[in-house]
Motif scaffolding. Structure first.
Motif: not given
Length: 586
Positions: A447-459
């Motif tokens: 799977e291609e995973y997100d590279t940016d997790y700065s928008v917090l708490n997004r399931y």
């Protein structure tokens, strides 16, 4: 066999020098038999055999009290206090833990001890209580294996010197920690060794202790003489022993770091009895970090005396050079150092086991998160599949860390997601980030995973269904998917969600589930009390949504069997399905 006849330390007090020598050989054989059969601490115990015999020969245990730091060298003590069966009888080894334990022997083991740097501070409590109550017994604290680098050790020394009464601190100086020693205090120990204890620069004397040095720390006669000189002392005294880690068994002498602790092995060759457990996410992460160091000169890997936990062996540490630092057994300092490095513009990553991070709560909250510095903390072993001695349980991390304001706590589900999150955490400059490194069977994904997790708490919705939503945190996303497959056989097409963020709630997604779901189930590989699931239940508290939280109940679990632990907490896939169907009226 002498060891079989010893029921208490009184049984060795009339032994001849030759009998004591034979006893030492038998104890050493017991250590090797136990460790080669079920695994355990090898080098530290081998190196403290003679000192333990001398302590019990001179002092009158249990009237006199002895406190062993971190329990790395407690096996000989156990054998001399009625528990030799745990070392010479393969059928009974499981009856004896690898740590100091009054549950086993309330007479001879003063405290449950599995963490480091505590013995002197604990002993000062015995010291002060004795003084208040008018007692006359000797109080002995044993400390070694790098434990002097921990802050509580210094605090204990400070207090002991101030109290000014009988306390005998035995410094077991084998020139090692778990790996090599780190910290300025060990330079002074080295100077004292080089001068036979006569150097004018002496930390212990400076603090107010009387001081005695024993160069031949594996010579029973020399040790007996030294301990007789300090027995019944009216003042605090340090007895500094120069011992050899692994003494008496050449493989452990030749490779002290490898043989600090080991899984079952062949005594004749030192070869492991099994091939090991396959891939490890922590080791994979360590390999990635070493590659990343070559690309990012700002990246620094921090260890607190357990570099092998993330794959930094001697050669890997050498190659990392200045981009690797070991602070010794001083996790508090590691967190504060990481915060300071991040503040100055470096990219620090501190990796250690969850159980040891318990010592850092204030530093995590105050030194790091209050300041909002973008350091990365890799939380290792956080799982029911991690260490299982109850002083080393690693699955209480979620209640501890996820409630610290300003800390983003992430739970990757696969190796690839772990690397994506780690890369983002290192590169960003906005958040303090902790990463719950997957434990147990390693999962991979294309799977291609997100590279940016700065928008917090997004399931992330992995599978869309209705009626029941399964939120599988980290290691337990795979369990959620298996449960969903089993529910489908019963006519329930469940939604499966990867929450990714342990420390926050995706309110928008949870709110949307109300439209076509009546039950939200959380599955977490950790303590359910104060855990992730309770946060989800709190969100739905005033609504009609039913919730179920699956995890491990808060308790002290000692040497548990994982399968039984899962059964007892209704965490097997079948039990989870059964409970869900019960709530859904199926």
């Amino acid at each position: 066999m002498l060891l079989e006849k010893i029921k208490s330390p009184a049984d060795i007090k009339n032994m001849t020098a030759e009998q004591l020598r034979l006893l030492a050989a038998e104890i050493r054989g017991g250590i090797l038999k136990r460790d080669s059969t079920i695994g355990g601490h090898v080098g530290p115990n081998l190196g403290f055999v003679e000192a333990t015999i001398a302590l019990h020969y001179v002092f009158n245990m249990p009237e006199d009290r002895i406190v062993f730091d971190v329990s790395h060298q407690v096996y000989p003590h156990k054998m001399l206090t009625g528990r030799a069966y745990g070392f010479i009888d393969s059928r009974r080894m499981a009856e004896v833990s690898g740590y100091s334990s009054p549950a086993e022997s309330p007479e001879y083991d003063c405290f449950e001890i599995g963490h480091t740097s505590t013995s002197v501070a604990l002993a000062t409590g015995l010291q002060k209580a004795r003084d208040i109550l008018g007692g006359k017994e000797n109080v002995v604290a044993v400390i070694g294996d790098g434990s002097l680098s921990g802050g509580e050790a210094f605090e204990g020394l400070d207090v002991a010197a101030e109290l000014g009464t009988n306390i005998i601190i035995v410094v077991n100086d084998n020139e090692m920690s778990i790996a090599e020693n780190h910290g300025g205090i060990y330079r002074n120990l080295q100077l004292l060794r080089q001068t036979g204890g006569k150097a004018e620069l002496n930390l212990f004397k400076a603090m107010g202790f009387e001081y005695k040095y024993v160069e031949q720390g594996n010579d029973i006669a020399a040790l007996i003489e030294a301990f007789k000189e300090v027995r019944d002392t009216p003042r605090p005294v340090v007895v500094h022993l120069h011992t050899e880690k692994g003494h008496g068994w050449q493989p452990a002498v030749d490779n002290k770091e490898k043989w600090h602790w080991n899984s079952p092995f062949d005594i004749e060759t030192g070869a492991p009895k099994s091939e090991g457990g396959g891939e490890s996410a922590a080791q994979i992460l360590g390999g990635w970090l070493r590659e990343e160091m070559r690309r990012d000169p700002k990246l620094v890997s921090i260890s607190a005396a357990v570099p092998a936990s993330i794959g930094f062996g001697p050669e890997e540490r050498r190659q990392a050079g200045a981009q690797y630092v070991d602070v010794g057994i001083a996790e508090e300092a590691a967190v504060a150092m990481a915060s300071g490095m991040a503040r100055r513009g470096a990219h620090p990553v501190f990796s250690t086991y969850a159980t040891f991070l318990q010592r850092t709560y204030d530093q995590m909250a105050q030194d790091l998160c209050v300041n909002g510095n973008p350091a990365v903390i890799n939380v290792l072993g956080a799982s029911v599949y991690g260490m299982n001695d109850f002083t080393h349980i690693c699955f209480f991390d979620i209640p501890m860390l996820s409630h610290i304001p300003n800390l983003v706590y992430l739970a990757p589900t696969t190796v690839e997601e772990m690397i994506a999150m780690e890369k983002w955490a290192i590169g960003q400059d906005k958040y303090s980030v902790a990463l719950r490194v997957p434990e147990g069977e390693v999962s991979h994904s294309t799977e291609e995973y997100d590279t940016d997790y700065s928008v917090l708490n997004r399931y992330k919705v992995v599978r869309r269904g209705k009626g029941v939503a399964l939120i599988g945190l980290g290691n337990f996303l795979a369990k959620a998917e298996r449960v969903a497959d089993m529910l489908k056989e019963s006519g329930l097409d469940a939604t499966v969600i990867n929450p990714r963020y342990i420390s926050g709630v995706d309110e928008e997604l949870l709110e949307s589930l109300k439209a076509d779901h009546s039950l939200v189930v959380t599955l977490e590989d950790g303590c359910v009390d104060g855990g992730f699931g309770e946060r989800i239940s709190r969100f739905y508290g005033s609504s009609d949504m039913k919730t179920m939280n699956f995890g491990v109940a808060k308790a002290l679990y000692d040497r548990y069997d994982v399968r039984q632990l899962l059964l007892d907490n209704r965490l097997t896939d079948g039990q989870v399905v059964e409970d869900i169907l019960g709530v859904m009226g199926r």
